[in-house]
Design an enzyme around this catalytic site. Structure first.
Site, mmCIF file in Angstrom:
data_model
loop_
_atom_site.group_PDB
_atom_site.id
_atom_site.type_symbol
_atom_site.label_atom_id
_atom_site.label_comp_id
_atom_site.label_asym_id
_atom_site.label_seq_id
_atom_site.Cartn_x
_atom_site.Cartn_y
_atom_site.Cartn_z
ATOM 1 N N ASP A 70 34.854 47.491 35.496
ATOM 2 C CA ASP A 70 36.086 48.272 35.477
ATOM 3 C C ASP A 70 37.218 47.592 34.737
ATOM 4 O O ASP A 70 38.105 48.255 34.205
ATOM 5 C CB ASP A 70 36.516 48.664 36.887
ATOM 6 C CG ASP A 70 36.548 47.512 37.868
ATOM 7 O OD1 ASP A 70 36.369 46.347 37.454
ATOM 8 O OD2 ASP A 70 36.748 47.777 39.071
ATOM 9 N N ASP A 480 40.574 39.330 44.595
ATOM 10 C CA ASP A 480 39.398 39.839 45.308
ATOM 11 C C ASP A 480 38.546 38.770 45.995
ATOM 12 O O ASP A 480 38.164 38.956 47.136
ATOM 13 C CB ASP A 480 38.499 40.662 44.399
ATOM 14 C CG ASP A 480 39.156 41.945 43.948
ATOM 15 O OD1 ASP A 480 40.140 42.366 44.565
ATOM 16 O OD2 ASP A 480 38.685 42.524 42.959
#
Length: 888
Positions: A70, A480
């Site tokens: 992404d 993340d």
């Protein structure tokens, strides 16, 4: 585990760090001559670390596969090494959004061709439009067609697809589904030009959150996928039947039976859901559809699987569980092309206790699960997991049943069975690519083994970097996955930072004279936002938050580790002695300021906010605004104090509508001098000094001499060397940079989605041209030049090569021209970092404007792609001008 993907680009854009248009040259900037050096670039290995929403196998060539990410570009699978090769590292600063890949397509007619639909955000976060990139050499080089609308590789719904598809019978025809109400687009010339399919009736209407004022969650997710029925065409003629999935819960699937001339809603289709995937088994005449009530990849509370018989028009609900028993949507849909009655799908949004994978061997008539309960909460798994190659995938936790570690996955929207090997399957998660090579054990009742198949694919967003003078060479702060302590850059660390495990680490620092003391801050749904280590980041313990802290912000450690200054989100700047058990408010500095420490005096700290520089001489208790003027007016700034020298501060940043560049202070921020030879700069870092140099090496991500790149200076910024090249740009590199204090020339570069890149210089121990540059102590090799010619990639009929030309003489070159003859008649198709001509077998590469100056002992590199037939023997003789070069 990770429900929120917080990305460096989003944070940077929200703070105004990324400019939308190329900047004008500042009035006080002088033109400069830039030297060039050859660097070897690698990733500090983490292996994965981000969401992989798409995996694409070529249908006619075995072992040819691609993955899309992404924010981190696209990759090609290398079967011989079982690794992934990055394909979009050439994307530059101005086009940083093109590292987000919303769809990929591999040409089954001509497997050398591959296409990527790129663009990261459809809202204002990404200032540029999307594009379709096309390659005729499997992604080694690209051509690009800009689109008149944006694409959303990191937008909601990015796991649906594929939105880009090639006609399997007439491969010059491609379709692309657009978001934002832009409809369906078609190219009839192999992706060179595109036009909207005006006859297509529905651009979609589904948005995740209509009330979202940022336009991130309120954008129309548009056209989700395109699928051809290859049985309705013949070679060279356009396929007649095409299915298109639309983000519209009432009208999710459309069909054309006249090669796209007219379209109609597929009759009898289910409603109330979005079709994430549409996969056709042309052999048996079934279109399989995976439905969810949400667009994903995080959300989805209900779902169904349906089968459409293309001949009769019959719809059959083939869902493996009752609708009332779903708490997830379906996606990750695939068919075994060797045995088309075998179908698999994922419960992509089942976060707890785990994702689920379903398998049917009778076209969806009956299903089995990858795991099931024996007696709750106990589970029985059809698989075993081996994460020894990426042990951090356990997240260092010991959950209670029915949760297990490592998890089977989450956000599992990509699932593909190898079309040539029924035993091989790969699927993407929010953190890695998992796969198996004995999948059919599922059908015999024995277990199959799942392991990471992700080496070479690096997809972390990097927020901060540190390279202490002792201990581990690299500490990272990542989105993340928190961050890692690298003791060996070539190996995957065993675990990310834990105790606590931040969802994203926003800043870290070490005590300059006591590098065992390390502090990090970050984001966490609940719990402390600061942690400390007394063993160089090997082990951690949580600090204590003061009232109002909502996020990590930035943090600074005193030079001796005796105290800390913290500027968290949600409240003002604070200071503490010891390890942060009791924080007190700092005065004289605004909330949200960036904080750093002097690297010599433990009582001195610095801050910056909205054009003002602040200094504390009492350990962070009070700050005083500097009288320095002319600094960047916004907060797009990174600054650092030089180790070993009190009060030596470098500041980089700015924006195109105001001051932008690199500033230096030698009096602790009382005054700053702007470097006139740097047009723009966004990061600053320090590394080991060159041999003979008295000042540490500077590194920056900057624009110098009209060129954007990664630069190095060994003479306090008087002269600069560009150390990357056009093939190695990695999009946006504005978050952090640092040199290595122990290895001259080594630099660590933060990327937004390609992980931590590190580079090693060809002139290790040497220096740049100009005052202060050192000399290489090794003996000068014979001859005035030497050449290293390396074939870095080769495939049927094509190859990629890198050429390093070294100046082994005693004087600098002010220009160069390298001549050689191909022994087998090879032909150059594209060359970068030089200009070239070729006549027959004879080729010449000449310098471009920015890399003509090559100091004695330095080198320059260029690369190219080419074609070959028969043999691809390396050239054995090279001349620089009239001088024969030695060849290594």
């Amino acid at each position: 585990m990770r429900r929120t993907r917080i990305l460096t680009a989003v944070l940077a854009l929200a703070a105004g760090l990324l400019a939308g248009t190329p900047p004008a040259l500042a009035a006080d900037t002088e033109q400069v001559s830039i030297a060039a050096d050859t660097y070897t670039w690698k990733n500090a290995r983490i292996d994965g670390g981000g969401f992989v929403p798409g995996i694409v196998f070529n249908r006619t060539e075995k072992d040819l596969a691609y993955a899309r990410t992404d924010i981190g570009g696209a990759y090609r699978w290398q079967e011989s090494t079982q690794t992934w090769t990055p394909l979009l590292d050439s994307v530059g600063w101005d086009d940083w959004g093109h590292t987000g890949v919303v769809s990929l397509a591999s040409d089954s007619v001509d497997p050398d061709k591959v296409y990527a639909a790129v663009g990261t955000y459809t809202n204002s976060w990404d200032p540029g439009n999307g594009a379709v990139m096309r390659s005729s050499d499997r992604g080694a080089s690209w051509q690009k067609t800009d689109l008149p609308f944006k694409l959303g590789g990191n937008m909601p719904g990015r796991g649906m697809g594929e939105r880009l598809a090639i006609d399997p019978n007439r491969n010059s025809v491609l379709y692309l589904g657009a978001p934002s109400g832009k409809g369906l687009w078609r190219s009839t010339d192999s992706g060179v030009t595109w036009s909207q399919v005006s006859a297509f009736p529905n651009p979609g209407n589904y948005v995740q959150d209509p009330s979202d004022t940022s336009s991130y969650a309120s954008d129309n997710q548009g056209i989700a996928w395109v699928t051809f029925d290859e049985s309705t065409g013949t070679s060279g003629n356009a396929t007649r039947t095409i299915y298109v999935g639309v983000a519209d819960k009432d009208n999710a699937v459309y069909r054309s039976t006249d090669a796209g001339a007219t379209w109609s809603r597929l009759a009898g289709q289910p409603t109330g859901y979005l079709a994430h995937k549409g996969v056709l088994d042309a052999e048996n005449g079934y279109l399989y559809l995976a439905y969810s009530d949400k667009g994903g990849p995080y959300d989805g509370g209900k779902g169904r699987l349906w089968r459409y018989a293309t001949a009769s028009g019959t719809w059959t609900d083939i869902s493996p569980v009752a609708e009332a028993d779903t708490y997830y949507g379906f996606s990750g849909l695939t068919v075994d092309r060797q045995n088309p009655g075998t179908v698999m799908a994922t419960a992509y949004s089942s976060w707890w206790p785990d994702t689920q994978i379903f398998r049917s061997t009778n076209s969806g008539g009956t299903w089995s699960k990858a795991w099931d309960y024996t007696s709750y909460p106990n589970r029985s798994n059809r698989y075993t997991m081996d994460v020894s190659s990426s042990p951090w995938l356990t997240w260092g936790v010991s959950p209670s049943p029915p949760e297990q570690t490592p998890k089977l996955g989450w956000m599992t929207e990509a699932l593909e069975i190898d079309p040539f090997d029924s035993d091989r399957m790969m699927y993407g998660t929010g953190a890695t690519i998992y796969g198996t090579e004995n999948l059919t054990n599922w059908d015999t009742g024995s277990t199959f083994t799942i392991k990471p198949m992700v080496q070479g694919l690096e997809e972390t967003a990097v927020n901060d970097l540190a390279s202490p003078p002792s201990g581990a060479p690299l500490l990272s702060a990542l989105g993340d996955v928190g961050g890692f302590r690298h003791t060996d850059l070539t190996k995957v660390p065993p675990m990310m930072y834990t105790q606590p495990n931040f969802t994203s680490t926003t800043s870290l620092d070490y005590a300059e004279t006591n590098p065992n003391t390390v502090v990090r801050v970050g984001n966490l749904d609940s719990g402390p936002h600061i942690a400390f280590s007394t063993d160089n980041g090997a082990n951690w313990f949580a600090g204590t938050d003061s009232s109002g802290v909502s996020g990590g912000g930035t943090v600074a450690a005193a030079a001796d580790g005796s105290r800390f200054v913290w500027s968290p989100a949600g409240t003002g700047v604070q200071y503490a002695t010891g390890f942060g058990t009791s924080w007190q408010a700092s005065s004289g500095i605004p909330a949200g300021a960036i904080v750093e420490s002097d690297r010599v005096d433990p009582k001195v700290f610095y801050g910056f906010k909205s054009g003002k520089f602040y200094v504390s001489t009492d350990g962070g208790a009070t700050f005083t605004a500097s009288v320095a003027t002319g600094l960047p007016s916004g907060d797009s700034v990174r600054f650092k104090a030089l180790p070993g020298t009190k009060g030596d501060v470098w500041l980089a940043g700015g924006a195109t509508d105001g001051p932008y560049g690199l500033w230096h202070s030698t009096d602790g921020g009382a005054t700053f001098t702007k470097l006139s030879n740097v047009e723009q700069a966004d990061t600053i870092g320090f590394g080991k000094a060159a041999t003979g140099a008295s000042y540490q090496t500077l590194y920056t991500s900057a624009k110098i001499g009209g060129v954007r790149g990664i630069f190095r200076s060994t003479d306090k910024g008087a002269t600069w060397t560009r150390i990357n090249d056009d093939a190695h740009q990695w999009g946006w590199t504005g978050a952090a940079i640092t040199g290595d204090p122990r290895v001259y020339g080594r630099v660590y570069v933060a990327t937004n989605g390609r992980g931590v890149i590190y580079g090693d210089a060809s002139d290790a121990g040497g220096g740049d041209s100009g005052d202060g540059g050192g000399t290489d102590p090794t003996p000068t090799p014979p001859g005035a030049c030497s050449v290293t010619y390396k074939i870095t990639n080769q495939w049927s009929g094509g190859f990629q090569a890198d050429v390093q030309l070294a100046n082994t003489g005693t004087s600098a070159w002010s220009g160069w021209s390298l001549n050689w003859t191909f022994p087998n008649g090879q032909s150059i198709s594209q060359l970068w970092n030089a200009e070239y001509t070729q006549s027959g077998s004879a080729a010449t590469a000449k310098n471009v404007d920015w890399n003509g100056n090559v100091a004695a002992g330095s080198s320059v590199t260029f690369g190219f792609t080419g074609s070959w037939s028969g043999s691809n023997t390396k050239p054995t003789a090279f001349k620089q001008g009239d001088q024969t070069c030695s060849v290594s």
